[in-house]
Each structure stands twice: as structure tokens, then as C-alpha cells.
Design an enzyme around this catalytic site. Structure first.
Site, PDB file in Angstrom:
ATOM      1  CG  ASP A 221      -1.917   1.104   1.258  1.00 36.11           C
ATOM      2  OD1 ASP A 221      -1.724   2.117   0.547  1.00 36.11           O
ATOM      3  OD2 ASP A 221      -2.920   0.973   1.979  1.00 36.11           O
TER       4      ASP A 221
ATOM      5  CE  LYS B 273      -3.276  11.949  -9.612  1.00 31.03           C
ATOM      6  NZ  LYS B 273      -2.228  10.910  -9.506  1.00 31.03           N
TER       7      LYS B 273
ATOM      8  CE1 TYR C 215      -6.997  12.114  -9.524  1.00 31.78           C
ATOM      9  CE2 TYR C 215      -7.578  13.846 -11.077  1.00 31.78           C
ATOM     10  CZ  TYR C 215      -6.896  12.691 -10.779  1.00 31.78           C
ATOM     11  OH  TYR C 215      -6.092  12.103 -11.734  1.00 31.78           O
TER      12      TYR C 215
ATOM     13  CB  SER D 219      -4.007  14.304 -13.353  1.00 31.97           C
ATOM     14  OG  SER D 219      -5.228  14.562 -14.023  1.00 31.97           O
TER      15      SER D 219
END
Length: 248
Positions: free
Chosen positions: A59, A156, A152, A139
Site C-alpha cells: 500500500d 495532482k 482530486y 494529471s
């Protein structure tokens, strides 16, 4: 064989962009430790590449996983030269104030803490050998945010800023750090980002990409292989758009 003799860790390599990166690295001569939470997925991908890929469960939100992957790379292959921080999670579109703390914490742990953990695990080794390459998969959301994906996008954007900070600090040690910014792609996360997966929704997304298609795992593998190769020895601190022109 631009990665001949190189040994890499690729996180989240059991599917999607990570699988494409693993595949391309092996084609280019690298040996890879594939770290993924889903050991069965990691073993499936590794099984396609014989002794060139070693799977390990881990993880990315925990330092122990990275330490184990580093130790496996050194024991199985004799060294380590590349870390690809590919593992990440997305979020469904929603107003920013409606995201619960559990999902926010998970975004932080997987998309942000993972880069920190990876650095802690590999940098002593990279500094000792005065060589190394780190690639962070960010991203287009970190460059050109979309509404209702705010947290999100922010995670990024942090990855892009971290890439640049790492690059300038680590350059004197012979360590390069870059990022790639994919656009929406043919991966298991696609339906999460776009709020479903129908032909109509896909057509709407593709209409915003000048080249006229979604990105693929092979696109990411090609970009990653170049940035992690010695051909890119003068490139550091770059966040490369692999987006078909979306962010122009």
C-alpha cells in the site's frame, strides 16, 4: 533497449497506466518490481514477463510497502535506478463541500503521501550511488482543473509542485525527477472520473481532446520510458502533458 540494465519499482502496476508502464519498461530492457495493493493483479502482469518482473503486495500510503519493494529490487535484481509513483485514486464528480473526510484522507494518502513515502525509501540508495530517476504520474487536472473534481485536482497539483521541488533539490546528487500528466484514459478509473461510462459521456470527453481519442496505457508507457532513460539525462523538473492537446 533504452532501459537495458535499469531496475525499477512501478507502483500500481497491476492495471491501467501502471500496467502499460511495466510492459514498456520490460520491452526496453528493464527489470521491474511491480508493487500493487492487489497481489493477484500484480502476479497476473508479472506472469506475462517471466523473470523480468517481481510482484509484491504493498500500500503506497505506508512506508513499509516501499521499503519492501526497494529491498526486493536489490535482492532479486542487484540494484535500483528508477521509481515510478503511478498508483493513484480518483473521485466521483461532486461539489467540493460534499466530499466526506474519509475520501479526502484517502486521496491525500494515495496521491500525496505516496510520493513522500517513495522518496524516503529510495533516496538514501539513489544518493549513495549518485544516480536515480523518479517519475510521478500526475494529471491534466493539476494543470487545467475541471469543476467538481477540486480535491482530486489539488492532489495532482501538489504532485506537480513536489516534482519541481524534488528536481531542484536532488539535481546535485545526480537524481532526476519528472512527472507526466495524462488526460482521461482507457483505465479502470475512467468511469469514476466521468461519472459513468456510456458512449455519450465518452464522446463528450473525446470532443475536448484535439487529437480525438482517450489516452492509453501504451501512451503512458512510451512517455515514462523516455523520461526515465538516459536519453532524457538533461531533463528534470518537467511535467509532461500526455493529453492529445487538451491543455493547449
Amino acid at each position: 533497449m533504452r532501459l537495458a540494465g535499469k531496475i525499477a519499482i512501478v507502483t500500481g502496476g497491476g492495471s491501467g497506466f501502471g500496467e502499460g508502464i511495466v510492459r514498456k519498461f520490460v520491452e526496453e530492457g528493464a527489470r521491474v518490481v511491480l508493487m500493487d495493493r492487489d497481489l493477484a493483479a500484480a502476479e497476473r502482469v508479472a506472469g506475462e514477463h517471466g523473470d523480468s518482473v517481481k510482484p509484491i503486495a504493498g500500500d503506497v500510503s505506508a512506508l513499509d510497502g516501499f521499503n519492501a519493494a526497494r529491498d526486493l529490487a536489490i535482492s532479486a535484481f542487484g540494484g535500483l535506478h528508477i521509481l515510478v509513483n503511478n498508483a493513484g485514486i480518483g473521485q466521483s464528480p461532486m461539489p467540493m463541500e460534499e466530499m466526506d473526510e474519509g475520501l479526502f484522507d484517502r486521496l491525500f494518502d494515495v496521491n500525496i503521501r505516496s510520493i513522500y513515502n517513495g522518496a524516503r525509501a529510495v533516496l538514501p540508495h539513489f544518493k549513495a550511488q549518485k544516480q536515480g530517476a523518479i517519475l510521478n504520474v500526475a494529471s491534466t487536472g493539476g494543470v487545467s482543473p475541471r469543476p467538481n473534481l477540486t480535491w482530486y485536482n489539488a492532489s495532482k497539483g501538489w504532485g506537480i509542485a513536489a516534482t519541481k521541488g524534488m528536481a531542484i533539490e536532488l539535481a546535485p546528487f545526480g537524481i532526476r525527477v519528472n512527472a507526466i500528466n495524462p488526460v482521461a484514459g482507457e483505465t479502470p478509473l475512467l468511469s469514476t472520473f466521468i461519472g459513468g461510462d456510456t458512449e455519450e459521456i465518452r464522446a463528450r470527453i473525446v470532443s475536448t481532446i484535439p487529437i480525438g481519442r482517450l489516452s492509453t496505457p501504451a501512451d503512458m508507457g512510451n512517455a515514462a520510458a523516455f523520461l526515465c532513460s538516459d536519453e532524457a539525462s538533461m531533463i528534470t523538473g518537467v511535467d509532461l502533458l500526455v493529453d492529445g492537446g487538451k491543455c493547449i
